[in-house]
Every structure is written in structure tokens, then in C-alpha cells.
Motif scaffolding. Sequence first.
Motif, mmCIF file in Angstrom:
data_model
loop_
_atom_site.group_PDB
_atom_site.id
_atom_site.type_symbol
_atom_site.label_atom_id
_atom_site.label_comp_id
_atom_site.label_asym_id
_atom_site.label_seq_id
_atom_site.Cartn_x
_atom_site.Cartn_y
_atom_site.Cartn_z
ATOM 1 N N GLN A 36 0.822 -1.211 0.000
ATOM 2 C CA GLN A 36 0.000 0.000 0.000
ATOM 3 C C GLN A 36 0.854 1.258 0.000
ATOM 4 O OE1 GLN A 36 -2.266 -0.843 3.530
ATOM 5 N NE2 GLN A 36 -3.941 -1.815 2.406
ATOM 6 N N TRP A 37 2.009 1.204 0.642
ATOM 7 C CA TRP A 37 2.889 2.369 0.679
ATOM 8 C C TRP A 37 3.270 2.846 -0.718
ATOM 9 C CZ3 TRP A 37 7.133 1.746 5.023
ATOM 10 C CH2 TRP A 37 6.516 1.899 6.272
ATOM 11 N N HIS A 38 3.327 1.938 -1.675
ATOM 12 C CA HIS A 38 3.683 2.329 -3.038
ATOM 13 C C HIS A 38 2.672 3.298 -3.642
ATOM 14 C CE1 HIS A 38 6.505 -0.997 -2.675
ATOM 15 N NE2 HIS A 38 7.078 -0.629 -3.809
ATOM 16 N N ASP A 39 1.481 3.352 -3.067
ATOM 17 C CA ASP A 39 0.439 4.252 -3.568
ATOM 18 C C ASP A 39 0.170 5.412 -2.616
ATOM 19 O OD1 ASP A 39 -0.109 2.765 -5.943
ATOM 20 O OD2 ASP A 39 -1.197 1.303 -4.724
ATOM 21 N N GLU A 40 0.996 5.569 -1.579
ATOM 22 C CA GLU A 40 0.787 6.623 -0.597
ATOM 23 C C GLU A 40 1.968 7.601 -0.628
ATOM 24 O OE1 GLU A 40 0.131 4.828 3.187
ATOM 25 O OE2 GLU A 40 -1.674 3.769 2.550
ATOM 26 N N PRO A 41 1.785 8.766 -1.253
ATOM 27 C CA PRO A 41 2.897 9.726 -1.362
ATOM 28 C C PRO A 41 3.516 10.098 -0.013
ATOM 29 C CG PRO A 41 1.106 10.358 -2.821
ATOM 30 C CD PRO A 41 0.589 9.217 -1.994
ATOM 31 N N ARG A 42 2.703 10.163 1.039
ATOM 32 C CA ARG A 42 3.255 10.533 2.347
ATOM 33 C C ARG A 42 4.248 9.482 2.836
ATOM 34 N NH1 ARG A 42 -0.955 12.212 6.894
ATOM 35 N NH2 ARG A 42 -1.391 13.692 5.209
ATOM 36 N N ALA A 43 3.896 8.200 2.677
ATOM 37 C CA ALA A 43 4.808 7.130 3.092
ATOM 38 C C ALA A 43 6.063 7.119 2.230
ATOM 39 C CB ALA A 43 4.089 5.784 3.013
ATOM 40 N N ILE A 44 5.897 7.351 0.938
ATOM 41 C CA ILE A 44 7.049 7.396 0.033
ATOM 42 C C ILE A 44 7.984 8.531 0.431
ATOM 43 C CG2 ILE A 44 7.775 7.701 -2.368
ATOM 44 C CD1 ILE A 44 4.940 6.648 -3.153
ATOM 45 N N ALA A 45 7.414 9.697 0.733
ATOM 46 C CA ALA A 45 8.230 10.857 1.098
ATOM 47 C C ALA A 45 8.991 10.600 2.393
ATOM 48 C CB ALA A 45 7.336 12.090 1.241
ATOM 49 N N ALA A 46 8.335 9.990 3.375
ATOM 50 C CA ALA A 46 9.007 9.711 4.651
ATOM 51 C C ALA A 46 10.181 8.767 4.450
ATOM 52 C CB ALA A 46 8.007 9.126 5.645
ATOM 53 N N ALA A 47 9.972 7.710 3.660
ATOM 54 C CA ALA A 47 11.041 6.750 3.420
ATOM 55 C C ALA A 47 12.179 7.378 2.619
ATOM 56 C CB ALA A 47 10.484 5.527 2.695
ATOM 57 N N ALA A 48 11.844 8.151 1.594
ATOM 58 C CA ALA A 48 12.872 8.777 0.764
ATOM 59 C C ALA A 48 13.660 9.806 1.560
ATOM 60 C CB ALA A 48 12.229 9.437 -0.456
ATOM 61 N N PHE A 49 12.994 10.570 2.404
ATOM 62 C CA PHE A 49 13.674 11.593 3.195
ATOM 63 C C PHE A 49 14.651 10.950 4.181
ATOM 64 C CE2 PHE A 49 13.748 14.663 6.781
ATOM 65 C CZ PHE A 49 14.312 15.734 6.107
ATOM 66 N N GLY A 50 14.214 9.892 4.852
ATOM 67 C CA GLY A 50 15.108 9.208 5.786
ATOM 68 C C GLY A 50 16.335 8.642 5.110
ATOM 69 N N VAL B 207 7.780 14.359 -3.599
ATOM 70 C CA VAL B 207 7.105 13.232 -4.237
ATOM 71 C C VAL B 207 5.882 13.777 -4.956
ATOM 72 C CG1 VAL B 207 5.938 11.030 -3.889
ATOM 73 C CG2 VAL B 207 7.881 11.659 -2.425
ATOM 74 N N GLY B 208 5.844 13.597 -6.272
ATOM 75 C CA GLY B 208 4.729 14.133 -7.041
ATOM 76 C C GLY B 208 4.808 13.693 -8.487
ATOM 77 N N ASP B 209 3.933 14.258 -9.290
ATOM 78 C CA ASP B 209 3.869 13.945 -10.719
ATOM 79 C C ASP B 209 4.967 14.722 -11.438
ATOM 80 O OD1 ASP B 209 3.276 13.563 -13.378
ATOM 81 O OD2 ASP B 209 1.118 13.787 -13.132
#
Length: 489
Positions: free
Chosen positions: A174-188, A452-454
Motif C-alpha cells: 500500500q505504501w507504493h500508492d501513498e505519497p506521504r509514506a514514500i516521502a518519509a522513506a525517501a527523506f530518511g 514526491v509528485g507527478d
Amino acid sequence: MSRGILLAALTMALAVTLAVPAARAQAPDRTAPPELGPPPRFDPPDPARFTLSNGLEVLLVEKHEVPLVQVNLLVEAGSVHDPEGKTGLASMTGAMLDEGAGGRTALELADAIDYLGADVAVAVGKHSISLRLHTPLARLEAALPLLADVAIRPDFPAEELERQRAERLTTLLQWHDEPRAIAAAAFGRTLFGDAHPYGATSLGTEASLRSFSVDDLRAFHGAHFHAGNATLVVAGDVTEGAIRPLLEAAFGGWGGGTPSSSDVPEAAQVSSRAVWLVDKPGAAQSEIRIGRIGVARSAPDYEAILVMNTILGGSFTSRLNQNLREDKGYSYGAFSFFDFQPHPGPFTALAAVQTDVTAEALVEFMAELRRILETVPDEELDRARNYVALGFPEGFQTVAGIAGQMGDLALYDLAPDWYDGFVDRVLAVTREDVERVARERIDPDRVTIVVVGDLEQIEAGVRALELGPVTTMEIEEVLGPRPVLSPGD
């Protein structure tokens, strides 16, 4: 009308007539707000400390207004203790503690807790696993053995591990479709790197999740769950004389040991500004994260940093939120925070903004990060100090809140009377203090920027800002390939 009645009526009328000018003379002045008196002083409780026969330390705060008790067991074993190649093991171990313990199945354990009107919860952090019992005083003696079973005698049933594994793989998908989760992982990852435990997600990866066995859970539990690596925190309608024998009966036989150690390397500070764009095609919003390495919880300027960040992005009336939400309408909320940990965690400024104003929002973020380095007006400083100081007592309203605050004393190795002078230290923060910590901790030219965006909609505008070198990434580069869930999952 008789003469007596007439005389009484005239006397009353005369009294009313005479009273009107006096009342008018005493009318309140409504042209200005009333003067505020000094706020009532709040004296936080100091915990009593004692140890059980096995050396387990206990912190106790008595609160007798309501017949409730909170008992928190704080074990120093969090995600930073995950073995190499087993990312997420601490989180999985914590989740499995109440999935069967002391010979009871998960349902039987839940029924026994519910029957008492109690609640047992488990929370896993970077440096600790916290087991929390909330119970009526009348059920305390029966509830404590259940908490002890969860902490000391978990069964780790294989079928429950498979269920937890499937749930977490689903969450990862599900995280693959959640920009907030993607941003948190990428930022860390971009801020701390792959080798630092603060850069990894506590959930784990698909590979690590599929590798977990019951033996792994038992090994982690055996290594970290013992009396020498834990603290009991009690708050509520009890005295030391009443609670000590109950704790002794439940936890006194728990074996001791040495405190757990963790290898948390010093994180390298961001040396220059760089931008990372993660493509999320079709995203209606862009998730923005901007930051750098912050400070540890033990920082000597802790209060000044809190006040400074309150001005920047730590409250609804902060500069970031007033700018991006109230003035520009780019976002529903823009904030900043320092993640205070035993080791320096991240400083993060963040918001979800409309896709078509992503570049404009970045301009405003950078403007506010620069403006906080300038002189802070007295009114704004006073408001921030009062916000922090007057919000402080809220954490002590309930027995659960008190136990949480006392747990921080143990987790961060703070002095027993640390809370006593907190409000005074906050109110003593000066403009010079705020300006100094802002210059030391906020550097707009040395930050990591993750969006994280288009990319089809935002990349050109972001590049045109020339904030620094731009690296583009796919979601799979951040989270790994999408997990393929089998029917068994």
C-alpha cells in the motif's frame, strides 16, 4: 392604595433611581481587553524511585483523584537494535508480544484483559518498546500478571507470525500508492543513508519480513527483555506500600542482565543543498520534505530550539503555516519539527501542496527558512514562549500522560527533577537565544529537499528554481519492488 403601600413604592423607586448613576459609574471598560493576570503556576510531580528484588527500577507518581492506574514497562530495545539483514525485527517482536502469552491464545488474552475493563498496548520506537497497562484500581492485582505474561512469557505462535507477516507485506504494498509514506522513506534514506538505523523504516523490507522466523523473535526477546534493561513506570491511585508487593509478585522473578547497547553512528551533516524528486504519476498533490540533521534530546539548548521551531513551524500560527496555508492557500498545513532522540534525529519542514504550485511552495519554504535567521519581533517571541510553557501541563492531566512523561526521564537519562524548571527555562529564552539556535540549526543552503509528485507536472518548475543538483527516482528505488502477495499471504 393605602398610605403604607404608596410609601413603600416611592421608596423603591427612589432607590432604583439613585442606583442607576452608581451602576453607570461602575460599568466595565469595554474599549480594551481586560488585563491578564499571571498564569497559575504548575508544579510537575517528581517520581519516587525504588527497585524490586531483582534490580528492576520503578518510578512512581501518586495521583489519587481518580481510581485509575497506569503501568508502563519501558524496555530499551527498538528499531536501532535490529540485527543486520533483519530490519523490522524489533517492530515485529513488539507486535507479537500480545498475540499469545502465558499459555493463552491471542483471543484468550484479549478476553482476559477486556473482562477486567483494562487495556494493554504495545508501542515500538527507535530506542524502546513500551508495554502499557491502563486499569481500574480495583482490577490492578488481577491485571498486572497479564502485563507480566505479555512482557516476560510471550508464546510467539507461528500462525500469528504468518498473519502479521501478511499484514505488513500488504502495508508495504500500500505504501507504493501513498505519497506521504514514500516521502518519509525517501527523506530518511537521503538524509541518513542506508547504513544509519535512522534512515531505515521500522516496518522492514519485503526480504526481511519474509525472513523472520519464530526463532528470530525469541532470540530478540531473549537478548533485550530482562530486568536489567527495563524500567517500570507507575502513575495513579496507589502508594509505594500498596504497589510494591504487587509488582514484586508479577515481575520480581524476572531475570536480570546488562543494558542493551546499540551501534548508532554519528550522522554526517548535510554539506550542500540537493533536490530529490520521486515520480508519482497522477498525484494531485506534491509531498515536500526539507531538512537536515537535528539535535539529540540532551541538547543544552533544548528549550530555545522548541521556542524557535514554534515560531517557524511548530504551531498552527507558525510562519510556515500562516504563509503556505492562510496567505497562499497552497496547503492544508505546513509545519516543522525536530525529532529529538537519544542521538540527533532529523529536523524536518513539510507540507502536502497542490501539484500546480509545487515550485512556488518551495520558494516560500526557502524564504521562511532564511527569515527565521533574522531578528524575531518581541510579540512573536512572547507568543511562542507562552505557547510552549502554557501547553506543558497538558502532558500531566491523565495517569497515562504522567507515565509517559516519567518514561522519558528514563529513556533520555534526564535528571529526576528535570521537569521542575522547564517552564522557567522556556520563559527565560531570549531573542538572542532564538537567533543563535536558528543560525546553528537552520541552514537553508545545506538541506536535503525531497518532493514526491507527478514529475511530468512539477519537474521543470523545480529545476528552474536552481536550488541544487536534482536527482529523480522511481518509487521502487525508494521502497523496493512491489511485494507480490501470494494466496497464503
